[in-house]
Scaffold this motif. Structure first.
Motif, PDB file in Angstrom:
ATOM      1  N   ILE A   1      40.514  34.755  43.673  1.00 30.09           N
ATOM      2  CA  ILE A   1      40.211  36.137  44.008  1.00 30.09           C
ATOM      3  C   ILE A   1      39.697  36.895  42.782  1.00 30.09           C
ATOM      4  O   ILE A   1      38.724  37.654  42.850  1.00 30.09           O
ATOM      5  N   LEU A   2      40.337  36.697  41.625  1.00 34.32           N
ATOM      6  CA  LEU A   2      39.886  37.358  40.399  1.00 34.32           C
ATOM      7  C   LEU A   2      38.457  36.940  40.043  1.00 34.32           C
ATOM      8  O   LEU A   2      37.624  37.776  39.677  1.00 34.32           O
ATOM      9  N   LEU A   3      38.175  35.654  40.147  1.00 31.60           N
ATOM     10  CA  LEU A   3      36.842  35.157  39.810  1.00 31.60           C
ATOM     11  C   LEU A   3      35.777  35.755  40.729  1.00 31.60           C
ATOM     12  O   LEU A   3      34.708  36.174  40.273  1.00 31.60           O
ATOM     13  N   LEU A   4      36.067  35.804  42.014  1.00 29.58           N
ATOM     14  CA  LEU A   4      35.068  36.296  42.959  1.00 29.58           C
ATOM     15  C   LEU A   4      34.893  37.807  42.850  1.00 29.58           C
ATOM     16  O   LEU A   4      33.779  38.320  43.025  1.00 29.58           O
ATOM     17  N   LEU A   5      35.966  38.536  42.568  1.00 26.50           N
ATOM     18  CA  LEU A   5      35.825  39.967  42.307  1.00 26.50           C
ATOM     19  C   LEU A   5      34.925  40.208  41.094  1.00 26.50           C
ATOM     20  O   LEU A   5      34.084  41.110  41.088  1.00 26.50           O
ATOM     21  N   LYS A   6      35.087  39.375  40.063  1.00 25.21           N
ATOM     22  CA  LYS A   6      34.263  39.503  38.860  1.00 25.21           C
ATOM     23  C   LYS A   6      32.790  39.282  39.166  1.00 25.21           C
ATOM     24  O   LYS A   6      31.923  40.034  38.720  1.00 25.21           O
ATOM     25  N   VAL A   7      32.499  38.237  39.945  1.00 22.17           N
ATOM     26  CA  VAL A   7      31.107  37.938  40.293  1.00 22.17           C
ATOM     27  C   VAL A   7      30.503  39.092  41.094  1.00 22.17           C
ATOM     28  O   VAL A   7      29.374  39.523  40.855  1.00 22.17           O
ATOM     29  N   GLY A   8      31.266  39.624  42.063  1.00 20.35           N
ATOM     30  CA  GLY A   8      30.777  40.745  42.845  1.00 20.35           C
ATOM     31  C   GLY A   8      30.558  41.988  42.006  1.00 20.35           C
ATOM     32  O   GLY A   8      29.536  42.676  42.133  1.00 20.35           O
TER      33      GLY A   8
ATOM     34  N   PHE B   1      33.207  36.613  57.292  1.00 23.83           N
ATOM     35  CA  PHE B   1      33.139  37.855  56.523  1.00 23.83           C
ATOM     36  C   PHE B   1      34.517  38.466  56.285  1.00 23.83           C
ATOM     37  O   PHE B   1      34.679  39.287  55.390  1.00 23.83           O
ATOM     38  N   ARG B   2      35.519  38.035  57.075  1.00 27.59           N
ATOM     39  CA  ARG B   2      36.891  38.490  56.830  1.00 27.59           C
ATOM     40  C   ARG B   2      37.635  37.559  55.883  1.00 27.59           C
ATOM     41  O   ARG B   2      38.743  37.885  55.442  1.00 27.59           O
ATOM     42  N   SER B   3      37.053  36.413  55.555  1.00 26.50           N
ATOM     43  CA  SER B   3      37.735  35.433  54.713  1.00 26.50           C
ATOM     44  C   SER B   3      37.963  36.006  53.314  1.00 26.50           C
ATOM     45  O   SER B   3      37.186  36.847  52.842  1.00 26.50           O
ATOM     46  N   PRO B   4      39.029  35.581  52.622  1.00 29.22           N
ATOM     47  CA  PRO B   4      39.309  36.115  51.285  1.00 29.22           C
ATOM     48  C   PRO B   4      38.140  35.955  50.314  1.00 29.22           C
ATOM     49  O   PRO B   4      37.849  36.864  49.537  1.00 29.22           O
ATOM     50  N   ALA B   5      37.451  34.803  50.353  1.00 31.90           N
ATOM     51  CA  ALA B   5      36.376  34.541  49.391  1.00 31.90           C
ATOM     52  C   ALA B   5      35.216  35.517  49.565  1.00 31.90           C
ATOM     53  O   ALA B   5      34.802  36.194  48.619  1.00 31.90           O
ATOM     54  N   ILE B   6      34.671  35.598  50.768  1.00 34.04           N
ATOM     55  CA  ILE B   6      33.521  36.476  51.011  1.00 34.04           C
ATOM     56  C   ILE B   6      33.930  37.937  50.917  1.00 34.04           C
ATOM     57  O   ILE B   6      33.180  38.779  50.397  1.00 34.04           O
ATOM     58  N   SER B   7      35.140  38.272  51.386  1.00 38.56           N
ATOM     59  CA  SER B   7      35.620  39.649  51.274  1.00 38.56           C
ATOM     60  C   SER B   7      35.685  40.083  49.815  1.00 38.56           C
ATOM     61  O   SER B   7      35.298  41.210  49.469  1.00 38.56           O
ATOM     62  N   ALA B   8      36.184  39.200  48.949  1.00 37.15           N
ATOM     63  CA  ALA B   8      36.290  39.535  47.517  1.00 37.15           C
ATOM     64  C   ALA B   8      34.907  39.724  46.903  1.00 37.15           C
ATOM     65  O   ALA B   8      34.689  40.658  46.109  1.00 37.15           O
ATOM     66  N   LEU B   9      33.954  38.869  47.262  1.00 39.17           N
ATOM     67  CA  LEU B   9      32.593  39.003  46.749  1.00 39.17           C
ATOM     68  C   LEU B   9      31.977  40.333  47.161  1.00 39.17           C
ATOM     69  O   LEU B   9      31.405  41.064  46.339  1.00 39.17           O
ATOM     70  N   ILE B  10      32.059  40.663  48.450  1.00 44.26           N
ATOM     71  CA  ILE B  10      31.425  41.867  48.957  1.00 44.26           C
ATOM     72  C   ILE B  10      32.141  43.117  48.440  1.00 44.26           C
ATOM     73  O   ILE B  10      31.501  44.116  48.084  1.00 44.26           O
ATOM     74  N   LEU B  11      33.481  43.064  48.365  1.00 45.85           N
ATOM     75  CA  LEU B  11      34.227  44.198  47.822  1.00 45.85           C
ATOM     76  C   LEU B  11      33.843  44.444  46.364  1.00 45.85           C
ATOM     77  O   LEU B  11      33.605  45.594  45.959  1.00 45.85           O
ATOM     78  N   GLY B  12      33.774  43.369  45.574  1.00 46.14           N
ATOM     79  CA  GLY B  12      33.375  43.518  44.181  1.00 46.14           C
ATOM     80  C   GLY B  12      31.982  44.094  44.059  1.00 46.14           C
ATOM     81  O   GLY B  12      31.719  44.969  43.209  1.00 46.14           O
ATOM     82  N   LEU B  13      31.074  43.645  44.914  1.00 47.46           N
ATOM     83  CA  LEU B  13      29.702  44.153  44.905  1.00 47.46           C
ATOM     84  C   LEU B  13      29.676  45.661  45.200  1.00 47.46           C
ATOM     85  O   LEU B  13      29.010  46.434  44.510  1.00 47.46           O
ATOM     86  N   ALA B  14      30.444  46.084  46.214  1.00 45.93           N
ATOM     87  CA  ALA B  14      30.473  47.499  46.588  1.00 45.93           C
ATOM     88  C   ALA B  14      31.114  48.350  45.488  1.00 45.93           C
ATOM     89  O   ALA B  14      30.617  49.438  45.160  1.00 45.93           O
TER      90      ALA B  14
END
Length: 349
Positions: free
Chosen positions: A48-55, A195-208
């Motif tokens: 989750i931390l990694l994907l938030l960072k990428v987003g 789109f509700r999955s933790p991985a994609i949610s973390a990416l999109i949340l980080g992007l927003a």
């Protein structure tokens, strides 16, 4: 002889980079029977931390971009990400003996972007004095997320169909608490669930958050500092899992070698055509076209592996990481002069 030395040198450098080095380290631990283990909750937290960072990094890059000038290249990046996965779905994923979910995961990784390869392309253009748009870095999340989401959706649809066939369900499949048609309801459910999955949610949340919130100081002071260390732990985990599933690949290893060597060239050409269209429509620079080609030719070594590991755990990491980082990245880096030469011939630098 010089070309051979260049290839060997590039491969050696890739083996020394943390992404592949820690992956191989994990495989060695598993091969030696080590009891080394990362608890599952810790693993999920790292992902989750990694994907938030990428987003966040993608969102911050978009904030500084000229959104009007960004529109056409961004659309080209999205089309490239989706198109590359569809090419993989029609080729590698249909190869005899290749598990379809493994082929789709590999295509997803090749559709996503390698930051190191993009940086190498920028360095080459800087050395040649070739100009390109400052918002190029903001194209990263468009291609990345488009490719990964497409691969995950197709992978889950494939798994759902395989499950229905195994269960003798014909054209229906139970999902959640209900039953849905395999061609309509199931696909809708998979899209929503992806789109509700933790991985994609973390990416999109980080992007927003990167795009709309004041997150730059937090990003630089926390996420960016921890990123490389956390990624190394993740690669250890994936290396150990890859070793345990390596036997599944022995009969079809040649398929991944052929794909990994040829795909960067095909994908780069696809990216070049899309970039050329943006050039004629909006005046997208020749340097930008080259870098879009470099992005399309590259394969993800950062955002892709944790996203696929979280969203498609059924896929074999030794397939998609080995093909991407082990072979695809060196080929993509070596192909950079090809896109420069092509742009010089077709556009003029």
């Amino acid at each position: 002889m010089d070309s051979f030395i260049t290839i060997v040198t590039t491969l050696t450098v890739q083996l020394q980079k943390p992404t592949l080095a820690f992956l191989l380290g994990g495989m060695m631990l598993a091969a030696l029977g080590s009891r080394f283990e990362i608890p599952q909750p810790v693993y999920k937290f790292i992902v989750i931390l990694l994907l938030l960072k990428v987003g966040l990094s993608g969102g911050l890059a978009m904030r500084d971009a000229d959104l009007v000038s960004l529109a056409a290249p961004a659309l080209a990046a999205v089309l490239a990400g989706i198109g590359i996965v569809l090419i993989g779905a029609a080729t590698l994923a249909r190869w005899r003996g290749v598990a379809r979910v493994d082929g789709l995961a590999t295509a997803g990784l090749f559709g996503a972007v390698s930051a190191s390869t993009l940086a190498a392309g920028m360095a080459v253009l800087d050395a040649e004095g070739v100009a390109y748009e400052g918002f190029i870095g903001a194209l990263y999340p468009f291609m990345d997320i488009a490719a990964l989401v497409t691969a995950i959706i197709l992978g889950r649809i494939s798994l759902a169909r395989a499950s229905a066939t195994t269960a003798g369900g014909g054209t229906t499949l139970a999902l959640g608490n209900g039953t849905a048609g395999i061609d309509t309801g199931v696909i809708r459910e998979i899209l929503a669930d992806t789109f509700r999955s933790p991985a994609i949610s973390a990416l999109i949340l980080g992007l927003a958050l990167g795009l709309f919130a004041d997150t730059k100081a937090l990003y630089e002071g926390f996420y960016e500092l921890l990123f490389r260390g956390l990624l190394s732990i993740l690669m250890l985990i994936m290396g150990m899992e890859a070793w345990s599933r390596l036997s599944e690949l022995r009969k079809v290893a040649h398929a991944y070698v052929v794909y990994a060597v040829t795909a960067p060239l095909v994908h780069g050409l696809f990216g070049f055509v899309l970039g050329l269209a943006a050039h004629h429509l909006t005046g997208f620079s020749a340097g930008g076209v080259v870098l879009l080609s470099v992005m399309a030719a590259s394969s993800s070594d950062i955002s892709g592996p944790p996203t696929l590991r979280a969203a498609l755990p059924e896929a074999n990491p030794s397939a998609y990481v080995g093909a991407s980082t082990g072979l695809g990245t060196p080929v993509a880096i070596l192909s950079i002069p090809l896109w420069i030469a092509l742009a010089e011939t077709v556009i003029g630098l």
